[in-house]
Design a protein around this motif. Structure first.
Motif, PDB file in Angstrom:
ATOM      1  N   ILE A   1       0.850  -1.183   0.000  1.00 16.53           N
ATOM      2  CA  ILE A   1       0.000   0.000   0.000  1.00 16.53           C
ATOM      3  C   ILE A   1       0.887   1.235   0.000  1.00 16.53           C
ATOM      4  N   ARG A   2       0.593   2.181  -0.881  1.00 17.92           N
ATOM      5  CA  ARG A   2       1.359   3.419  -0.961  1.00 17.92           C
ATOM      6  C   ARG A   2       0.384   4.593  -0.883  1.00 17.92           C
ATOM      7  N   ILE A   3       0.641   5.552   0.035  1.00 16.03           N
ATOM      8  CA  ILE A   3      -0.219   6.714   0.243  1.00 16.03           C
ATOM      9  C   ILE A   3       0.062   7.724  -0.863  1.00 16.03           C
ATOM     10  N   THR A   4      -1.006   8.252  -1.424  1.00 17.01           N
ATOM     11  CA  THR A   4      -0.859   9.303  -2.450  1.00 17.01           C
ATOM     12  C   THR A   4      -1.349  10.656  -1.969  1.00 17.01           C
ATOM     13  N   GLN A   5      -2.336  10.690  -1.027  1.00 17.80           N
ATOM     14  CA  GLN A   5      -2.850  11.979  -0.567  1.00 17.80           C
ATOM     15  C   GLN A   5      -3.541  11.779   0.788  1.00 17.80           C
ATOM     16  N   LEU A   6      -3.368  12.792   1.701  1.00 17.76           N
ATOM     17  CA  LEU A   6      -4.000  12.802   3.019  1.00 17.76           C
ATOM     18  C   LEU A   6      -4.698  14.125   3.223  1.00 17.76           C
ATOM     19  N   ASP A   7      -5.896  14.078   3.775  1.00 20.31           N
ATOM     20  CA  ASP A   7      -6.661  15.296   4.077  1.00 20.31           C
ATOM     21  C   ASP A   7      -7.185  15.156   5.516  1.00 20.31           C
ATOM     22  N   TRP A   8      -6.515  15.839   6.477  1.00 17.23           N
ATOM     23  CA  TRP A   8      -6.877  15.701   7.907  1.00 17.23           C
ATOM     24  C   TRP A   8      -7.717  16.878   8.334  1.00 17.23           C
ATOM     25  N   ARG A   9      -8.747  16.596   9.138  1.00 11.81           N
ATOM     26  CA  ARG A   9      -9.594  17.652   9.678  1.00 11.81           C
ATOM     27  C   ARG A   9     -10.002  17.292  11.106  1.00 11.81           C
ATOM     28  N   ALA A  10     -10.271  18.337  11.889  1.00 16.99           N
ATOM     29  CA  ALA A  10     -10.856  18.164  13.227  1.00 16.99           C
ATOM     30  C   ALA A  10     -12.333  18.482  13.132  1.00 16.99           C
ATOM     31  N   ARG A  11     -13.177  17.579  13.589  1.00 20.64           N
ATOM     32  CA  ARG A  11     -14.624  17.756  13.485  1.00 20.64           C
ATOM     33  C   ARG A  11     -15.091  18.582  14.688  1.00 20.64           C
ATOM     34  N   VAL A  12     -15.237  19.886  14.443  1.00 21.76           N
ATOM     35  CA  VAL A  12     -15.604  20.821  15.512  1.00 21.76           C
ATOM     36  C   VAL A  12     -16.988  21.375  15.207  1.00 21.76           C
TER      37      VAL A  12
END
Length: 515
Positions: free
Chosen positions: A394-405
């Motif tokens: 498995i190879r990561i191509t994109q990450l989108d992190w958010r905090a659910r506030v």
């Protein structure tokens, strides 16, 4: 040094001595009459609560040798007490002495019963001491104290006859293997030569011992005579050793501390009682209770003295510690005043503080809470990294992190075009107060595999998603598969044809983690 009262009792009088600082003084003589008893009680009243030791030298002292079954413990003591009571029923001054075991038969205990068979000679004096509350430490026998004399003189022969002259007469005590077996007191007649009578009485005693089988034919009797130095020469002429009798005459210095003449044997025995604390030979009865009370009172005094000394030492230590602590306190106070003055001088040149100390403390606490509970992506990325370590294809191509506030989304009011949107105020959950908010991560990745190996691609993606779902408080949702496997979609293309789409093995996952 403890002062003692030493009493020497014969059948017709009592001699009272004082023992103090290793010196024997006295005696005061009291006749065995009513007037003598009254004078004796007056004497005890003057002496106060000094402890007393009573030494008896009476003709009415009996020794009986018996064999009893070998029984230990309380049963053996009960057996001896019962047999002793049968032998000497009329006197309370009786005791049993266990002297080993017989060498024949069933090896019974060899017990010697001894008693003062005429208690009327002793009881009035003991009752007087009880009436005057004199601590009576013990009642002793001259015959039994002779064993201490034999032991101190290191006489090691098996058959020994100790001959001593007392005020009451000549006492002859027979010892076998150091244990007393028989004793007799011979009172001389007026005008009789004491030296000649001593040799004659010794021969009679040896004949008696042979008749009662205490001495066997051929046994050698060693006669130990304690006498004054002036009588040694005369005794040596009268007491000549024979085949079965060997004499040994021990010269003793006459007593010089007594106010009235006394025999050397009495001085020796009374000195032994004065210097040493020996167990009583006979029961003291109720008169001995005052001695036990006296010892208890002495123990309490000694304990009180020890406690007083310990308390005084503890007080001195506390006072010294207080003085040291007080000096240290004064030093700390002066040092505190010095540092406080320096602080005041340093703060006087600085501008006034904007906030109070309480506000600064609250800001520090908030900073620590934010650092600990803030919505940082490091923890989620660490879990993704742990799953990737177990999924090498498995190879990561994109990450989108958010905090659910809650309230973080903005909504535009129904106003005119171009009116700025009203943004809802940011919730404190964005900072992790009071609890850390939920976090989401959109993950886009691809599976590295051989061309058209659809089964392996789908299996690697599912395994990776399951590893992420197994993390604590983590939920996983598959948003996009590497290829469309819905049943209502038309399949197209050629398997194994060159020029496959570049995003053919890519997939998308939505991860939600609730701290």
């Amino acid at each position: 040094m403890l002062a003692k009262q030493l009493f020497y009792l014969t059948s017709d009088q009592l001699h009272a001595y004082q023992w103090q600082r290793d010196t024997l003084s006295g005696p005061d003589v009291f006749a065995a009459t009513r007037a003598g008893l009254d004078d004796f009680m007056a004497y005890l009243d003057r002496q106060g609560a000094r402890p007393a030791w009573l030494l008896t030298d009476l003709i009415e002292e009996d020794f009986t040798r018996v064999l009893l079954p070998h029984v230990r413990g309380r049963s053996g003591r009960t057996l001896r007490e019962r047999r002793l009571l049968q032998h000497y029923r009329d006197t309370p001054y009786r005791t049993a002495i266990v002297q080993g075991r017989s060498e024949e038969g069933r090896r019974d205990d060899v017990v010697v019963f001894t008693a003062l068979t005429n208690p009327l000679l002793l009881t009035p004096w003991v009752d007087a001491m009880e009436l005057m509350q004199t601590p009576l430490a013990g009642i002793y026998s001259c015959a039994r104290l002779g064993s201490e004399v034999v032991r101190k003189m290191e006489v090691r022969q098996r058959h020994v006859l100790l001959v001593t002259r007392h005020t009451a007469g000549v006492r002859q005590t027979y010892f076998r293997d150091g244990a007393v077996k028989f004793s007799r007191l011979v009172q001389g007649t007026p005008g009789e030569d004491p030296v000649r009578s001593l040799a004659a009485e010794t021969a009679k005693t040896q004949q008696f011992l042979t008749s009662v089988r205490l001495l066997e034919r051929g046994n050698v009797l060693h006669v130990l005579i304690l006498a004054e130095a002036a009588q040694v020469e005369a005794l040596g002429r009268q007491c000549t050793s024979r085949a079965e009798t060997i004499y040994r005459i021990v010269p003793l210095d006459p007593p010089v501390s007594a106010e009235q003449p006394m025999q050397v044997a009495e001085s020796l025995l009374l000195t032994m009682l004065g210097k040493h604390v020996l167990p009583s030979h006979f029961p003291t009865g109720a008169a001995g209770n005052y001695y036990r009370l006296w010892r208890a009172r002495l123990s309490l005094y000694a304990s009180s003295a020890v406690l007083a000394v310990a308390g005084l030492a503890w007080t001195v230590v506390n006072l010294a510690s207080y003085t040291v602590a007080h000096g240290n306190t004064e030093g700390f106070r002066s040092e505190t005043a010095h540092y406080r003055a320096n602080y005041q001088r340093s703060m006087s040149s600085m501008p006034p503080a904007v906030d109070k100390t309480a506000n600064m403390r609250a800001a520090v606490q908030i900073d620590r809470v934010v650092a600990r509970q803030g919505p940082w992506p490091l923890h989620m990325l660490g879990m993704v990294s742990a799953a990737l370590d177990k999924s090498p294809r498995i190879r990561i191509t994109q990450l989108d992190w958010r905090a659910r506030v809650p309230g973080a989304e903005s909504s535009q009011s129904p106003g005119a075009a171009g009116t700025p949107a009203l943004v809802a105020p940011t919730s404190s959950l964005a900072l992790g107060i009071p609890a850390a908010p939920a976090q989401t991560l959109r993950l886009q990745a691809e599976v590295i595999s051989a061309p058209d190996d659809y089964r392996r691609v789908l299996g690697d993606m599912n395994a990776f998603a399951q590893r992420l779902a197994g993390m604590p408080r983590m939920s996983v949702e598959i948003v996009q598969l590497p290829f469309d496997i819905r049943p209502n979609v038309k399949l197209s293309g050629t398997a194994g044809a060159a020029g496959a789409k570049p995003d053919q093995n890519k997939f998308t996952l939505d991860l939600t983690w609730n701290p």
